[in-house]
Motif scaffolding. Structure first.
Motif, short mmCIF file in Angstrom:
data_model
loop_
_atom_site.label_atom_id
_atom_site.label_comp_id
_atom_site.label_asym_id
_atom_site.label_seq_id
_atom_site.Cartn_x
_atom_site.Cartn_y
_atom_site.Cartn_z
N LYS A 1 4.21 12.35 -3.14
CA LYS A 1 5.28 12.52 -2.34
C LYS A 1 6.58 12.84 -2.97
O LYS A 1 7.71 12.58 -2.62
N SER A 2 6.30 13.46 -4.34
CA SER A 2 7.47 13.78 -5.08
C SER A 2 8.35 14.86 -4.59
O SER A 2 8.10 15.85 -4.13
N PRO A 3 9.52 14.46 -4.76
CA PRO A 3 10.84 15.32 -4.17
C PRO A 3 10.70 16.45 -5.11
O PRO A 3 10.30 16.43 -6.24
N GLU A 4 11.10 17.45 -4.57
CA GLU A 4 11.39 18.74 -5.37
C GLU A 4 12.78 19.02 -6.06
O GLU A 4 12.84 19.45 -7.30
N LYS A 5 13.66 18.44 -5.56
CA LYS A 5 14.96 18.29 -6.04
C LYS A 5 15.53 17.18 -6.16
O LYS A 5 15.98 16.32 -5.34
N VAL A 6 15.83 16.68 -7.46
CA VAL A 6 16.20 15.51 -8.00
C VAL A 6 17.60 15.63 -8.46
O VAL A 6 18.02 16.43 -9.49
N LEU B 1 9.77 5.02 -4.37
CA LEU B 1 9.40 4.92 -5.76
C LEU B 1 7.77 4.55 -5.67
O LEU B 1 7.44 3.69 -4.70
N PRO B 2 6.97 5.08 -6.55
CA PRO B 2 7.16 6.00 -7.55
C PRO B 2 7.18 7.08 -7.00
O PRO B 2 6.92 7.79 -5.89
N LEU B 3 8.20 8.20 -7.91
CA LEU B 3 8.18 9.75 -7.50
C LEU B 3 7.03 10.42 -8.12
O LEU B 3 7.14 11.31 -8.92
N ARG C 1 21.33 -0.57 1.49
CA ARG C 1 21.39 0.71 2.00
C ARG C 1 20.76 1.67 0.80
O ARG C 1 20.99 2.84 1.18
N CYS C 2 20.49 1.14 -0.40
CA CYS C 2 19.89 1.98 -1.29
C CYS C 2 18.40 1.87 -1.17
O CYS C 2 17.87 0.94 -0.73
N SER C 3 17.83 2.94 -1.29
CA SER C 3 16.15 3.06 -1.08
C SER C 3 15.67 2.33 -2.22
O SER C 3 14.50 1.78 -1.97
N ALA C 4 16.11 2.31 -3.48
CA ALA C 4 15.53 1.37 -4.58
C ALA C 4 16.70 0.77 -5.30
O ALA C 4 17.84 1.71 -5.43
N GLU D 1 16.86 2.59 -27.58
CA GLU D 1 16.72 3.85 -27.95
C GLU D 1 15.83 4.56 -27.11
O GLU D 1 15.91 5.76 -26.89
N GLU D 2 14.97 4.08 -26.52
CA GLU D 2 13.88 4.83 -25.72
C GLU D 2 13.99 4.47 -24.30
O GLU D 2 13.09 4.89 -23.53
N GLY D 3 15.23 3.94 -24.04
CA GLY D 3 15.45 3.46 -22.61
C GLY D 3 15.17 4.57 -21.59
O GLY D 3 14.71 4.44 -20.57
N GLY D 4 15.87 5.94 -22.10
CA GLY D 4 15.70 7.09 -21.08
C GLY D 4 14.28 7.21 -20.78
O GLY D 4 13.92 7.69 -19.66
N HIS D 5 13.38 7.28 -21.85
CA HIS D 5 12.08 7.46 -21.30
C HIS D 5 11.25 6.37 -20.43
O HIS D 5 10.68 6.76 -19.51
N ALA D 6 11.71 5.16 -21.03
CA ALA D 6 11.20 4.12 -20.16
C ALA D 6 11.44 4.06 -18.82
O ALA D 6 10.66 3.89 -17.76
N VAL D 7 12.74 4.25 -18.30
CA VAL D 7 13.25 4.35 -17.10
C VAL D 7 12.78 5.43 -16.34
O VAL D 7 12.28 5.32 -15.19
N ALA D 8 12.48 6.68 -17.02
CA ALA D 8 12.06 7.83 -16.34
C ALA D 8 10.44 7.54 -15.88
O ALA D 8 9.98 8.14 -14.83
N ASP D 9 9.65 6.87 -16.98
CA ASP D 9 8.49 6.75 -16.49
C ASP D 9 7.84 5.94 -15.71
O ASP D 9 7.23 5.87 -14.79
N ILE D 10 9.07 4.79 -15.20
CA ILE D 10 8.98 3.83 -14.08
C ILE D 10 9.26 4.62 -12.73
O ILE D 10 8.43 4.34 -12.03
N LEU D 11 10.14 5.47 -12.87
CA LEU D 11 10.61 5.96 -11.71
C LEU D 11 9.57 7.21 -11.15
O LEU D 11 9.41 7.31 -10.05
N TYR D 12 8.93 7.63 -12.22
CA TYR D 12 7.84 8.68 -11.86
C TYR D 12 6.56 7.97 -11.58
O TYR D 12 5.60 8.90 -11.32
#
Length: 756
Positions: A380-385, A374-376, A553-556, A565-576
């Motif tokens: 170094k962004s993977p193409e298939k998530v 991370l971050p993706l 054993r997990c990479s992150a 309610e905005e949790g999906g966007h918040a986690v995504a923005d951190i991952l990206y």
């Protein structure tokens, strides 16, 4: 005001006085068309009523419908009851107003990890403005129990294990909610007083120094005028807090000087042990210092009988009635032109509120491990998530207890049409924010659990003891096909595994049979790891879930809590990498199942049961601490001790660092904790940028409680500056000179922080 209260009390009938100590549900007085049934009013509340319980969450209603019902009721009470006293309408506002369509902010345990009291205050300021428009005057929030037992099912509602952090955040909650004036804001209620969730078993020293601290600062610094005792009993006490005069009179009123209103938790008076009749329970509660009987007043309706038989003390009864009347005067309900509700159109979940929910979420999500995946980002962004897991495509990954969806699902068994406001799921957020070159695939892979994991115990609200409420599991509404998911995982460049709890696996009355990932989730993550593809583990829920060696054993690993309610966007923005993670743990994160108190400040050495310490959190850059300067000497009577230090962002990405200030003794003879948080600074830094943090610690922060007094003794102490409680970057000694000082109460609680 006191003269007016006395005159009003003396002119009221006994029936009117008792009515002020009782509550009921608003819906019991309306017909199916939403019109007030005046016949029922004359039958049920001819002498008025003190309160209406959880008025905004009984059924899904639009805000203006709620406002109109409040308006009808308040008008009837003012015009048709002997003294025309309006009622207090109360609701839960832990993560926003507990009503359909209102903004769902991140759960408290996550917000504590932001170490951002300014956002905490903004959140409740927004909440209060909307709720007051709908006629709400009082909240039954926040919950400021200092929770040190990792297994506690309501830990999610708390600010974690540290008294100082809980006090800072709880005080900010009250300031925002009450808006400096109970006549325009919404009143806060400090709960669960005192020591619910484990603190009630603490020593007197720990109880008075740390467990009491959030309640104390909410009352003394922020003007909170309502307190709710917990369901529990204190250490070595045979009776529960709602009837315990030591906590309600000796500590609350006599020691803290509290002059507000004490309200019971729902059905708590029903559960007073050792007493058979409602009259005896009512007498025990009111005599000990509890003013109001929630949610119905089923015990307090027997108060007159208790007075007649000499069981209820007349002075206790008078105190209780006047406490309620005083609250109503303070809230402006007795003014000539009271603000009881708004006439204007009411809009919930405004863009500003959603933005606040998003901001809190991004600052609440803790990065626990990262091997560099991370971050993706573009480089170094993977193409298939591949996104998978029971919490990948569901609102239940985002909504904590006491949000409207969770309350409706758990208490009322409603399963349909709960997505109001719309909650951004993890899958939705990842798709919304994904780079153009990236493809995202999804398969659920496994369920939260295959069996009902609820470990039933009688405790808390008696309404939850119903078998059908507790013995069920959430239906995701989609199939979990593990073989399909594993095939898709093998074709991906990176796997995002969304695991953890849901509304039935964590919350009030919801214990489960362990703290590891529920059901077959851990086995499923192991199978994902066996594909050889990097796995990013994202954990949702209300408490730490033990993952042990799975973490390495997990990479992150990300702990997302219930991010709202905005949790999906918040986690995504951190991952990206659109936002750098900045949150730090508000609890000690265990590596094994722990069912007893665990706290960083019990020892200056890290507990071997802790995987990640209090205050820990990673980001995508590095920070350098330097140049600590502190006055080497001060006196026990000095108002403050100043220190400065510098922080520099030595990496390549803008980010926030949460610098933590700890205090330690230099000898075991000193009466303070081995290490104790006494300040923090959230510092925003661009790459290469430096800032100076200036902190002023009051001498009282070096003190301790003993024999009903606060003591500041001369001695030498160590001030530590750390990136976590176990990662101390700078430290210096400071000596307090002079004579020992004793004070009845602390005057100064928090460090004063300036960032330049």
């Amino acid at each position: 005001m006191e003269k007016q209260i006395d005159e009003l009390y003396n002119s009221m009938s006994q029936e009117e006085r008792i009515a002020q100590l009782r509550s009921m549900y608003m819906d019991d007085l309306f017909d199916d068309e939403g019109q007030l049934d005046t016949t029922k009013c004359r039958e049920l509340i001819p002498n008025g009523i003190g309160h209406f319980s959880q008025y905004a969450s009984q059924k899904p209603r639009e805000p203006e419908d709620l406002r109109n019902r409040v308006a009808q009721l308040q008008t009837w009470l003012i015009e048709k009851t002997p003294h025309g006293i309006p009622a207090l309408f109360h609701e839960e506002v832990l993560s926003g107003i507990n009503t359909r369509g209102a903004t769902i902010y991140p759960q408290q345990i996550g917000q504590a990890c932001s170490f951002n009291p300014e956002l905490a205050e903004l959140k409740t300021q927004q909440t209060a403005t909307a709720m007051r428009k709908m006629g709400g005057v009082l909240s039954l929030s926040p919950m400021v129990d200092v929770c040190r037992t990792p297994s506690f099912n309501r830990l999610e509602e708390s600010y974690g294990e540290d008294g100082y952090l809980s006090a800072i955040m709880g005080t900010a909650f009250v300031k925002g909610l009450q808006q400096g004036d109970l006549k325009k804001g919404v009143g806060a209620c400090s709960k669960h007083y005192l020591g619910y969730g484990g603190g009630g078993d603490a020593s007197e020293k720990e109880l008075m120094e740390e467990i009491l601290l959030p309640h104390e600062t909410m009352i003394r610094l922020a003007g909170s005028k309502a307190v709710m005792p917990g369901y529990h009993a204190m250490k070595d006490c045979p009776i529960t807090c709602v009837a315990d005069s030591f906590v309600l009179q000796d500590i609350l009123r006599n020691y803290l000087g509290f002059d507000g209103m004490v309200v019971s938790d729902y059905t708590a008076i029903d559960q007073i042990p050792g007493l058979e009749s409602p009259m005896e329970k009512a007498a025990a509660a009111i005599n000990a210092g509890n003013d109001v009987d929630f949610p119905h007043g089923d015990n307090y309706k027997f108060l007159q009988e208790g007075l007649d038989q000499g069981l209820v003390k007349p002075e206790a009864f008078e105190r209780a009635v006047k406490d309620v009347l005083r609250y109503k005067f303070r809230a402006g309900l007795m003014d000539e032109a009271p603000y009881l509700y708004s006439q204007e159109p009411i809009v919930l979940d405004t863009p500003e509120e959603r933005q606040t929910a998003y901001d809190i979420a991004t600052q609440s999500i803790v990065l626990l491990r990262n091997d560099g995946i991370l971050p993706l980002d573009e480089g170094k962004s993977p193409e298939k998530v591949f996104i998978t897991g029971p919490n990948a495509n569901t609102m239940w990954a985002m909504c904590g207890d006491y949000s409207f969806p969770a309350m409706s699902y758990f208490w009322k068994k409603v399963t349909e049409d709960l997505d109001h406001p719309h909650v951004i799921t993890m899958l939705e957020g990842m798709k919304d924010r994904k780079p153009s070159h990236m493809s995202i695939s999804y398969s659920r892979g496994c369920d939260w659990t295959d069996t009902i994991e609820t470990d039933f115990k009688k405790g808390g609200d008696i309404r939850a003891w119903e078998y059908d409420i507790l013995h069920r599991k959430v239906d995701a509404g989609e199939k979990a096909d593990k073989q399909e998911a594993l095939r898709m995982a093998k074709e991906a460049d990176v796997i995002i595994a969304c695991m953890g709890e849901n509304v039935m696996l964590c919350g009030e009355n919801r214990d489960r049979q362990g703290l590891r990932l529920p059901g077959q989730q851990e086995q499923y993550v192991n199978e994902l790891l066996q594909t050889g593809k990097p796995v990013v583990l994202v954990i949702f829920g209300g408490r730490a879930q033990v993952i042990g060696d799975l973490a390495n054993r997990c990479s992150a690993v990300i702990q997302a809590w219930y991010p709202g309610e905005e949790g999906g966007h918040a986690v995504a923005d951190i991952l990206y990498g659109n936002v750098a993670p900045s949150a730090k743990l508000s609890i000690s994160y265990p590596n094994t199942e722990v069912y007893e108190p665990l706290c960083y400040n019990y020892s200056d050495e890290q507990d071997p049961r802790v995987q990640w310490p209090f205050g820990f959190g990673m980001t995508y850059t590095t920070f350098e601490y330097s140049n600590l300067k502190i006055a080497q000497e001060a006196t026990t009577k000095d108002e403050s001790i100043s220190l400065t230090f510098e922080i520099k962002n030595t990496g390549e990405m803008a980010a926030d660092e949460i610098a933590q200030i700890y205090l330690s003794p230099t000898s075991k003879e000193q009466h303070i904790r081995p290490i104790q948080l006494q300040g923090f600074a959230r510092v925003s830094l661009k790459p290469g940028e430096s800032k100076t943090v200036t902190a002023k610690l009051n001498a009282e922060q070096f003190g301790y409680y003993d024999q009903r007094q606060w003591h500041i003794d001369p001695g030498t102490f160590v001030v530590k500056i750390g990136a976590s409680s176990a990662d101390i970057r700078l430290k210096e000694q400071v000596s307090l000179k002079g004579e020992p000082v004793q004070k009845a109460l602390r005057e100064y609680y928090f460090s004063n922080i300036i960032i330049n």
